[in-house]
Write a protein that holds these residues in place. Structure first.
Motif, PDB file in Angstrom:
ATOM      1  N   ALA A  36       0.741  -1.331   0.062  1.00 51.42           N
ATOM      2  CA  ALA A  36      -0.012   0.163  -0.069  1.00 51.42           C
ATOM      3  C   ALA A  36       0.896   1.267   0.018  1.00 51.42           C
ATOM      4  CB  ALA A  36      -0.981  -0.035   1.217  1.00 51.42           C
ATOM      5  N   LEU A  37       1.861   1.349   0.944  1.00 50.77           N
ATOM      6  CA  LEU A  37       2.803   2.387   0.902  1.00 50.77           C
ATOM      7  C   LEU A  37       3.523   2.629  -0.459  1.00 50.77           C
ATOM      8  CD1 LEU A  37       4.530   2.112   4.285  1.00 50.77           C
ATOM      9  CD2 LEU A  37       2.770   3.794   3.738  1.00 50.77           C
ATOM     10  N   PHE A  38       4.072   1.470  -0.951  1.00 44.98           N
ATOM     11  CA  PHE A  38       4.625   1.484  -2.515  1.00 44.98           C
ATOM     12  C   PHE A  38       3.547   2.199  -3.568  1.00 44.98           C
ATOM     13  CE2 PHE A  38       5.295  -0.430  -6.539  1.00 44.98           C
ATOM     14  CZ  PHE A  38       6.580  -0.117  -6.774  1.00 44.98           C
ATOM     15  N   SER A  39       2.478   1.691  -3.644  1.00 43.45           N
ATOM     16  CA  SER A  39       1.606   1.990  -4.413  1.00 43.45           C
ATOM     17  C   SER A  39       1.107   3.658  -4.088  1.00 43.45           C
ATOM     18  CB  SER A  39       0.050   1.467  -4.428  1.00 43.45           C
ATOM     19  OG  SER A  39       0.418  -0.050  -4.551  1.00 43.45           O
ATOM     20  N   LEU A  40       1.290   3.899  -2.874  1.00 42.69           N
ATOM     21  CA  LEU A  40       0.917   5.468  -2.603  1.00 42.69           C
ATOM     22  C   LEU A  40       1.796   6.345  -3.103  1.00 42.69           C
ATOM     23  CD1 LEU A  40      -0.847   7.578  -1.150  1.00 42.69           C
ATOM     24  CD2 LEU A  40       0.368   6.985   0.919  1.00 42.69           C
ATOM     25  N   VAL A  41       3.327   5.908  -2.827  1.00 42.30           N
ATOM     26  CA  VAL A  41       4.572   6.785  -3.380  1.00 42.30           C
ATOM     27  C   VAL A  41       4.197   6.767  -4.877  1.00 42.30           C
ATOM     28  CG1 VAL A  41       7.064   6.521  -3.662  1.00 42.30           C
ATOM     29  CG2 VAL A  41       5.848   6.000  -1.540  1.00 42.30           C
ATOM     30  N   VAL A  42       4.079   5.796  -5.521  1.00 46.04           N
ATOM     31  CA  VAL A  42       4.052   5.759  -7.143  1.00 46.04           C
ATOM     32  C   VAL A  42       3.122   6.703  -7.485  1.00 46.04           C
ATOM     33  CG1 VAL A  42       3.347   4.310  -9.061  1.00 46.04           C
ATOM     34  CG2 VAL A  42       4.924   3.327  -7.559  1.00 46.04           C
ATOM     35  N   SER A  43       1.822   6.567  -6.935  1.00 45.36           N
ATOM     36  CA  SER A  43       0.691   7.313  -7.259  1.00 45.36           C
ATOM     37  C   SER A  43       0.981   8.999  -7.082  1.00 45.36           C
ATOM     38  CB  SER A  43      -0.799   7.040  -6.273  1.00 45.36           C
ATOM     39  OG  SER A  43      -1.651   7.959  -6.472  1.00 45.36           O
ATOM     40  N   ILE A  44       1.681   9.321  -5.907  1.00 44.99           N
ATOM     41  CA  ILE A  44       2.105  10.582  -5.699  1.00 44.99           C
ATOM     42  C   ILE A  44       3.128  11.080  -6.753  1.00 44.99           C
ATOM     43  CG2 ILE A  44       3.159  12.222  -4.176  1.00 44.99           C
ATOM     44  CD1 ILE A  44       1.965  10.559  -1.900  1.00 44.99           C
ATOM     45  N   SER A  45       4.149  10.347  -7.066  1.00 46.84           N
ATOM     46  CA  SER A  45       5.023  10.472  -7.908  1.00 46.84           C
ATOM     47  C   SER A  45       4.563  10.787  -9.289  1.00 46.84           C
ATOM     48  CB  SER A  45       6.246   9.442  -8.069  1.00 46.84           C
ATOM     49  OG  SER A  45       6.755   9.188  -6.734  1.00 46.84           O
ATOM     50  N   SER A  46       3.447  10.061  -9.873  1.00 45.91           N
ATOM     51  CA  SER A  46       3.177   9.967 -11.093  1.00 45.91           C
ATOM     52  C   SER A  46       1.982  11.047 -11.102  1.00 45.91           C
ATOM     53  CB  SER A  46       2.105   8.847 -11.256  1.00 45.91           C
ATOM     54  OG  SER A  46       0.894   8.480 -10.477  1.00 45.91           O
ATOM     55  N   LYS A  47       1.482  11.611 -10.029  1.00 49.12           N
ATOM     56  CA  LYS A  47       0.722  12.961  -9.956  1.00 49.12           C
ATOM     57  C   LYS A  47       1.583  14.133 -10.274  1.00 49.12           C
ATOM     58  CE  LYS A  47      -3.358  11.520  -7.393  1.00 49.12           C
ATOM     59  NZ  LYS A  47      -4.041  11.558  -6.127  1.00 49.12           N
ATOM     60  N   LYS A  48       2.917  14.146  -9.592  1.00 42.75           N
ATOM     61  CA  LYS A  48       3.779  15.322  -9.773  1.00 42.75           C
ATOM     62  C   LYS A  48       4.349  15.502 -11.243  1.00 42.75           C
ATOM     63  CE  LYS A  48       5.316  15.200  -5.073  1.00 42.75           C
ATOM     64  NZ  LYS A  48       6.652  14.918  -4.503  1.00 42.75           N
ATOM     65  N   ASP A  49       4.289  14.265 -12.108  1.00 39.97           N
ATOM     66  CA  ASP A  49       4.696  14.423 -13.585  1.00 39.97           C
ATOM     67  C   ASP A  49       3.744  14.791 -14.241  1.00 39.97           C
ATOM     68  OD1 ASP A  49       5.746  13.405 -16.301  1.00 39.97           O
ATOM     69  OD2 ASP A  49       7.684  13.193 -15.129  1.00 39.97           O
ATOM     70  N   SER A  50       4.234  15.902 -15.362  1.00 35.85           N
ATOM     71  CA  SER A  50       2.991  16.198 -16.070  1.00 35.85           C
ATOM     72  C   SER A  50       2.669  15.287 -17.144  1.00 35.85           C
ATOM     73  CB  SER A  50       3.485  17.337 -17.055  1.00 35.85           C
ATOM     74  OG  SER A  50       4.879  17.011 -17.668  1.00 35.85           O
ATOM     75  N   ASP A  51       3.493  14.113 -17.359  1.00 32.67           N
ATOM     76  CA  ASP A  51       3.402  13.095 -18.161  1.00 32.67           C
ATOM     77  C   ASP A  51       2.372  12.011 -17.538  1.00 32.67           C
ATOM     78  OD1 ASP A  51       3.125  12.176 -20.644  1.00 32.67           O
ATOM     79  OD2 ASP A  51       4.989  10.968 -20.669  1.00 32.67           O
ATOM     80  N   GLY A  52       2.487  11.892 -16.271  1.00 37.38           N
ATOM     81  CA  GLY A  52       1.773  11.029 -15.463  1.00 37.38           C
ATOM     82  C   GLY A  52       2.824   9.669 -15.204  1.00 37.38           C
ATOM     83  N   THR A  53       4.137  10.042 -15.002  1.00 36.71           N
ATOM     84  CA  THR A  53       5.015   9.256 -14.998  1.00 36.71           C
ATOM     85  C   THR A  53       5.858   9.120 -13.734  1.00 36.71           C
ATOM     86  OG1 THR A  53       5.607   9.544 -17.450  1.00 36.71           O
ATOM     87  CG2 THR A  53       7.114   8.163 -15.945  1.00 36.71           C
ATOM     88  N   ALA A  54       5.988   8.018 -13.056  1.00 37.17           N
ATOM     89  CA  ALA A  54       6.778   7.591 -11.774  1.00 37.17           C
ATOM     90  C   ALA A  54       8.137   6.830 -12.376  1.00 37.17           C
ATOM     91  CB  ALA A  54       5.960   6.820 -10.758  1.00 37.17           C
ATOM     92  N   THR A  55       9.043   7.213 -11.793  1.00 39.47           N
ATOM     93  CA  THR A  55      10.569   6.842 -12.124  1.00 39.47           C
ATOM     94  C   THR A  55      10.816   6.099 -10.622  1.00 39.47           C
ATOM     95  OG1 THR A  55      10.744   8.173 -13.902  1.00 39.47           O
ATOM     96  CG2 THR A  55      12.789   6.910 -13.255  1.00 39.47           C
ATOM     97  N   MET A  56      11.366   4.896 -10.967  1.00 38.15           N
ATOM     98  CA  MET A  56      11.628   4.068  -9.748  1.00 38.15           C
ATOM     99  C   MET A  56      12.840   3.146 -10.138  1.00 38.15           C
ATOM    100  SD  MET A  56       8.296   3.746  -7.367  1.00 38.15           S
ATOM    101  CE  MET A  56       9.307   3.565  -5.871  1.00 38.15           C
ATOM    102  N   PHE A  57      14.010   3.119  -9.438  1.00 36.27           N
ATOM    103  CA  PHE A  57      14.888   2.184  -9.740  1.00 36.27           C
ATOM    104  C   PHE A  57      15.372   1.995 -11.157  1.00 36.27           C
ATOM    105  CE2 PHE A  57      11.938   0.521  -6.370  1.00 36.27           C
ATOM    106  CZ  PHE A  57      12.587   0.567  -5.501  1.00 36.27           C
TER     107      PHE A  57
END
Length: 267
Positions: A36-57
Motif C-alpha cells: 500500500a505504501l509503495f502504491s501510494l508513493v508511485v501514485s504521488i510521483s505520477s501525479k507530480k509528473d506532467s506526463d503521469g510518469t513515476a520513475t523508480m529504480f
C-alpha cells in the motif's frame, strides 16, 4: 499420568499452531502495508509528473489509458514476452540510453514483437505504447521501426506508427522498451487517485493492524493480571499454611505447659 501428558502435548501443539498463525498474519499484514505504501508513493510521483510518469529504480512506471493493446482475436501474441495489455495496467519501461553509441547498440537488440513506449505526433504529440510489427535498418544509419496496437477493434485512429531513429530532432522518438506489466498494480494506483481507494487501501489496513495490536495487548495484560492473581492467591495460601503451622506449634507448647509433672512414689 498419561492423561496429563497427553493434555500437556495437546496444549503445546495448540500453542505452536497459534504462534505460527500469528507469524503468518504479521507477515501478510506487513506485505499489505508495504504494498500500500509503495502504491501510494508511485501514485504521488505520477501525479507530480506532467506526463503521469513515476520513475523508480531506473524504470518508468506508466499507466495505459487506451484499449489499443488489449486482447484481440485477430492478433496472436502467444509467442511474445509481453502479452496484451488491458486499460489501467501499470507497465515497466526500460528507458533507452542517452548517448548515441549506447542508443545505437540498444536499437540493435530490438525485434518484432517487442513493445515500446514512444512519443508520436498525430494531431498533437502523444505518449503511445505499441508493439513492433516491422523493423528495418537504413543504409544511411538508424532504423525504421513500425509499431501497431494489438487491438484491431480499437476505436483509436493511432493503430500504426513509423519512427525513424536517425532523426534526432524529430518529435517522434522512442522512450523505452516495456519489460513487464501489472494489471493489479495499475488498478491499485488508480484507486489511490480516489478518496475511497485511499480509505480502502491505507486507512482500513491500518485500522486492522491497530485492532490486532489492541487485542494482543489486551491478551497480554489479561495474562499478566491472571498471573498476578495466581501469585497473590499462592502467597496468601502460603501465609495461611504458615499461620496454621505457627498455631500448631503454639498449641503444642500450651498443652505441654498445662500438663502437671508426674511424681514418683518415693517422693
Amino acid at each position: 499420568m498419561n492423561k496429563e501428558k497427553i493434555n500437556s502435548e495437546t496444549t503445546k501443539k495448540k500453542s505452536a499452531h497459534f504462534k505460527a498463525l500469528r507469524i503468518i498474519g504479521d507477515v501478510l499484514l506487513f506485505i499489505l502495508i508495504a504494498f500500500a505504501l509503495f502504491s501510494l508513493v508511485v501514485s504521488i510521483s505520477s501525479k507530480k509528473d506532467s506526463d503521469g510518469t513515476a520513475t523508480m529504480f531506473g524504470y518508468q512506471l506508466r499507466f495505459v489509458r487506451s484499449n489499443s493493446m488489449e486482447q484481440c482475436e485477430q492478433t496472436d501474441v502467444s509467442g511474445y514476452q509481453i502479452k496484451s495489455i488491458p486499460v489501467k495496467s501499470c507497465i515497466f519501461v526500460q528507458v533507452a540510453p542517452d548517448t548515441d553509441e549506447e542508443r545505437a547498440e540498444w536499437y540493435k537488440q530490438l525485434k518484432v514483437g517487442d513493445v515500446l513506449t514512444f512519443k508520436y505526433v498525430h494531431t498533437k504529440q502523444e505518449t503511445i505504447t505499441h508493439r513492433i510489427v516491422d523493423i528495418r535498418e537504413k543504409e544511411s544509419g538508424g532504423y525504421l521501426i513500425t509499431l501497431e496496437g494489438d487491438n484491431k477493434n480499437s476505436d483509436t485512429d493511432l493503430l500504426q506508427q513509423t519512427i525513424d531513429t536517425s532523426l534526432t530532432d524529430s518529435p517522434n522518438y522512442i522512450i523505452g522498451k516495456v519489460t513487464g506489466q501489472s494489471y493489479f498494480l495499475g488498478l491499485v494506483i488508480y484507486a489511490f487517485k480516489e478518496p475511497v481507494g485511499i480509505i480502502c487501501l491505507v486507512i482500513i489496513p491500518c485500522i486492522i493492524v491497530i485492532g490486532f495490536e489492541v487485542v494482543r495487548i489486551v491478551k497480554v495484560l489479561g495474562k499478566d493480571k491472571k498471573q498476578r492473581i495466581k501469585e497473590k492467591e499462592q502467597t496468601q495460601a502460603n501465609e495461611i499454611e504458615e499461620l496454621k503451622r505457627q498455631l500448631a506449634l503454639l498449641q503444642e507448647k500450651s498443652n505441654s505447659a498445662e500438663t502437671p509433672p508426674k511424681h514418683t512414689d518415693g517422693e
